[in-house]
Design an enzyme around this catalytic site. Structure first.
Site, PDB file in Angstrom:
ATOM      1  CG  ASP A 229      -2.178   0.803   1.032  1.00 35.73           C
ATOM      2  OD1 ASP A 229      -2.193   1.667   0.120  1.00 35.73           O
ATOM      3  OD2 ASP A 229      -3.153   0.589   1.769  1.00 35.73           O
ATOM      4  CD1 TRP A 230       0.946   5.663  -3.633  1.00 35.38           C
ATOM      5  CD2 TRP A 230       0.337   3.534  -3.760  1.00 35.38           C
ATOM      6  NE1 TRP A 230       0.993   5.290  -4.958  1.00 35.38           N
ATOM      7  CE2 TRP A 230       0.621   3.996  -5.061  1.00 35.38           C
ATOM      8  CE3 TRP A 230      -0.061   2.204  -3.604  1.00 35.38           C
ATOM      9  CZ2 TRP A 230       0.517   3.177  -6.187  1.00 35.38           C
ATOM     10  CZ3 TRP A 230      -0.172   1.393  -4.724  1.00 35.38           C
ATOM     11  CH2 TRP A 230       0.117   1.878  -5.994  1.00 35.38           C
TER      12      TRP A 230
END
Length: 807
Positions: A229-230
């Protein structure tokens, strides 16, 4: 390896560079070897490819795309084929925007109704969520690009999501929180999986060998790519060893150096890097094929809008229809009240926000709908401010009407990524409006717009309740077609609506506030708990009304499945969702009273009967045995339930199943709460007996200096005066912005600052700050202001000098 010859042409530095992004949304490219960059875009219910500055919070507008109903909405259709069609439409639009990887669907379990991101997730049941997700994935990938199922795994709260440690027993992990992902991988054949932010039993998921190696790759046979995930990377080398190929977004090469150093120091074999790179290259090349030569760069906006309407129509749930107030009578005078009628609430907030190609509006569609409409009043302020004037005006209009359509729901800043809801209530000013309207006109139909379960102490004051959930850009017309009877509602709830929040199984265990969150309720989430503990609910899982009625008959069960008949006994055509539940009659191993193991959606004309068969599969009778560490089948008699909901069982039978003769994994004496299903107050000792280990301390150790994985919120305990002052400033800003009505900005502070781990300063800023600079920030936080400031300046100058030398 598939691309061995290509990889052998790369230097170590070039290979490492592919392990993190080129920028916020793209992977690295290499012109000399013919490797193009790959574009990843948000998109659980529509494409969010930003034309301007990139962000992960939904701040900057994206290129227009069809905003389909959210996952929580489509889940109510219980229609896997419809989900696959949604995926095909999403895939077509992704190709048109030259997106290689569409970041969705999200299939985390709805463990608690207050999770702020529930609107993006399908269900409280893993079988249901997995089947819908597999449909989406097949549809998206039929267009030649990749889906990306997320967030793997046990990411069930938004508060402190980037650092919280999820403590869950292995059986619950497998049966509840991983089964949906297993179906998505094995049946959907997703090419990409996104790891979640949180830890699982002390180890971040993107570097968790048990999760990514032993289960995902070895057990499920997954050979695709895992992307963080970012900003979700903690230790890049540990993640590489676990098989997490891609870190996003870019860190300007900083973490590449970690990989290079680990290989040169002999801590990691270069072959490990090659294997990761080989899988990433396969994703790049296979998703790039669709863009070679000519490809369709446009899509039919009108056709996609029309399909979005169809999806909404099949997903709308009729929850109440007292005195058959619906469908609306043609000559009835209708008053429309509520801010959401004028300005629809049709999607969530955060990284999934879509810039719609069109947007239907109820007021603009009323005339064409055939409704005898006598007027509209706003009735309430959208964000909760009270207004007696608006209530009085609405009541004056309601007095003149035969029926009132009241559009209620939750606003955009109440349901948002990065934040959990504070309660299950509909805003008080809306409830006050309803109370006032009921006094002047009892014929009220509520049209509800929200992406997750809410309390309804006001339900007795309405005769009709149509739940549109978050129905996308064409949702307004879909709702009107249901209200007028042009469409017979067929949606059924994919989550339970409790009477009170304190009735929910995770009430005492949600959210984790400091170090960890304990899943003491085990597998007893949603209907599994309510049905087992015999707790009354407002609306059960799988519930939904129709304008017709259905009769179930003639059940027949054999070793392969169950067959029965459904007859439409009403006057109009309709669709019924039949649900198969299974319950073990043995008491040797604790289990919920019944669990969903299949479902079918059937279309029937008035008087028509159809035979329905729901097959048993490998998940029908299995359980995960923590002694043998594998799936087993208990020899027992199993009750077969066919229901119109989890609480409305129409047919039952019994089948005897041979077992695998595995040892009993538990002691009844040690786990009384779990064997009774009454898990609302499980003690530490009993939870540890279930876990098979000690429960870690759940609170922060305030004697230690703050580090990379501590959060900005913990600055309230910092040694440094400057850090404590900064914390108070952030807290005051949040309070002040809420006070003046800037709730979206206030939310942004909580989401992107307050709960952010310090490492996020380096991981999420695209190289503006690096980890050595962060060391200086932590010195400041821990009471060494001048030393820390000097270190930040020194390391920043060093970083800029290094980049200048490279360029």
């Amino acid at each position: 390896m598939k691309y061995k010859d290509l990889i052998e042409k790369m230097t170590l530095e070039e290979k490492a560079s592919f392990m993190s992004g080129k920028d916020f949304w793209q992977t690295q490219d290499m012109e000399r070897l013919g490797i193009n960059s790959m574009f990843l875009a948000d998109g659980p219910h529509g494409i969010r490819k930003q034309a301007e500055a990139a962000d992960h919070l939904g701040l900057n507008e994206s290129i227009p795309a069809t905003c389909f109903p959210t996952a929580s909405t489509v889940a109510n259709s219980w229609d896997v084929e419809l989900g696959e069609k949604v995926g095909r439409y999403l895939g077509e639009e992704a190709v048109a925007q030259k997106v290689n990887v569409l970041l969705g669907p999200g299939i985390n379990m709805k463990r608690n109704p207050l999770c702020g991101r529930n609107f993006e997730y399908f269900s409280e049941d893993p079988y249901h969520a997995g089947k819908l997700a597999a449909g989406y994935i097949r549809g998206i990938q039929s267009r030649g690009i990749s889906a990306c199922v997320k967030h793997f795994a046990v990411n069930n709260q938004e508060e402190r999501r980037m650092s919280i440690d999820t403590i869950v027993d292995e059986r619950t992990l497998r049966e509840i929180y991983l089964t949906g992902f297993e179906i998505a991988v094995k049946e959907g054949k997703t090419k990409t999986v996104m790891s979640s932010y949180n830890k699982l039993d002390g180890v971040y998921t993107n570097e968790n060998q048990h999760l990514l190696r032993e289960i995902l790759r070895d057990e499920w046979g997954y050979n695709g790519v895992v992307v963080t995930d970012w900003g979700g990377n903690n230790d890049r080398v540990a993640a590489l060893l676990a098989g997490n190929e891609l870190e996003m977004p870019t860190t300007a090469g900083e973490t590449n150096q970690d990989i290079i150093k680990a290989i040169k120091d002999g801590k990691v074999k270069e072959e490990v890097l090659d294997e990761n790179l080989d899988r990433l290259l396969d994703l790049i090349f296979t998703t790039e094929e669709v863009f070679q030569g000519s490809y369709k760069k446009e899509f039919d906006i009108k056709a996609h809008h029309q399909f979005a309407q169809q999806v909404a129509e099949e997903s709308i749930v009729l929850l109440k229809n007292e005195d058959n107030i619906l469908p609306l009578k043609k000559d009835a005078k209708i008053a429309t009240i509520g801010d959401f009628a004028k300005d629809p609430r049709y999607q969530g907030a955060g990284s999934s926000i879509v810039n719609p190609t069109e947007l239907d509006n109820t007021l603009e569609l009323l005339e064409a709908s055939g409704i005898h409409h006598i007027g509209y009043e706003q009735g309430f302020e959208r964000y909760g401010k009270k207004s007696q004037t608006k209530i009085d005006s609405a009541c004056a209009l309601a007095k003149e009407a035969d029926v009132v359509l009241l559009y209620m729901g939750l606003d955009e800043v109440t349901e948002a990524e990065g934040l959990d809801r504070s309660n299950m209530k509909v805003p008080e000013n809306q409830v006050e409006l309803l109370d006032a309207l009921h006094k002047v006109n009892p014929n009220i139909i509520v049209v509800l717009s929200c992406g997750s379960a809410v309390k309804m102490p006001w339900i007795d004051k309405v005769k009709g309740l149509v739940h549109g959930y978050l129905s996308g850009q064409a949702g307004a017309k879909a709702v009107l077609r249901v209200l007028t009877g042009e469409v017979n509602p067929s949606g059924k709830l994919a989550e339970t609506y409790p009477l009170h929040y304190k009735d929910t199984p995770s009430y005492r265990y949600f959210p984790g506030k400091e170090v960890s969150v304990e899943y003491r309720e085990s597998m007893f989430i949603g209907y599994r708990y309510y049905d087992t503990a015999k707790v009354d609910v407002l609306y059960p899982f799988g519930y939904g009304l129709s304008y017709t009625t259905f009769d179930y008959s003639d059940i027949q069960v054999n070793k392969d499945g169950v067959t029965f008949n459904i007859t439409n006994t009403g006057d109009v055509s309709g669709m019924e969702i039949a649900q198969l539940y299974v319950g073990s009659q043995s008491e040797q191993i604790f289990r919920p009273a019944k669990e969903l193991k299949g479902f079918a959606k059937i279309s029937l004309n008035p008087g028509e009967t159809k035979s329905v068969t729901i097959a048993f599969d490998d998940k029908t009778f299995r359980y995960f045995n923590v002694k043998t560490n594998q799936w087993e089948v208990e020899e027992a008699d199993y009750q077969i339930f066919i229901g119109a909901s989890s609480a409305d069982i129409r047919l039952t039978d019994t089948v005897s199943i041979e077992g695998t003769n595995a040892p009993i994994p538990y002691s009844k004496e040690q786990l009384p709460s779990y064997y009774s299903g009454k898990i609302k107050n499980v003690g530490k000792q009993e939870f540890e007996a279930l876990l098979g280990r000690e429960v870690p301390v759940a609170t922060w150790d305030r004697s230690k200096p703050l580090g990379y994985n501590d959060t900005i919120a913990q600055c309230q305990y910092a040694e440094g005066l400057f850090a404590r002052f900064a914390f108070q400033a952030i807290k005051f800003s949040h309070w002040f912005l809420k006070k003046i009505g800037k709730r979206d900005t206030a939310n942004l502070i909580m989401m992107s600052v307050y709960h952010m781990p310090f490492r996020g300063m380096a991981r999420m800023t695209g190289g503006i700050m690096n980890m050595p600079m962060l060391d200086g920030v932590l010195m400041i936080v821990n009471g060494h202001f001048l030393k820390g400031l000097k270190h930040v300046v020194k390391e920043r100058n060093k970083m800029l000098k290094s980049r200048k030398a490279i360029n």
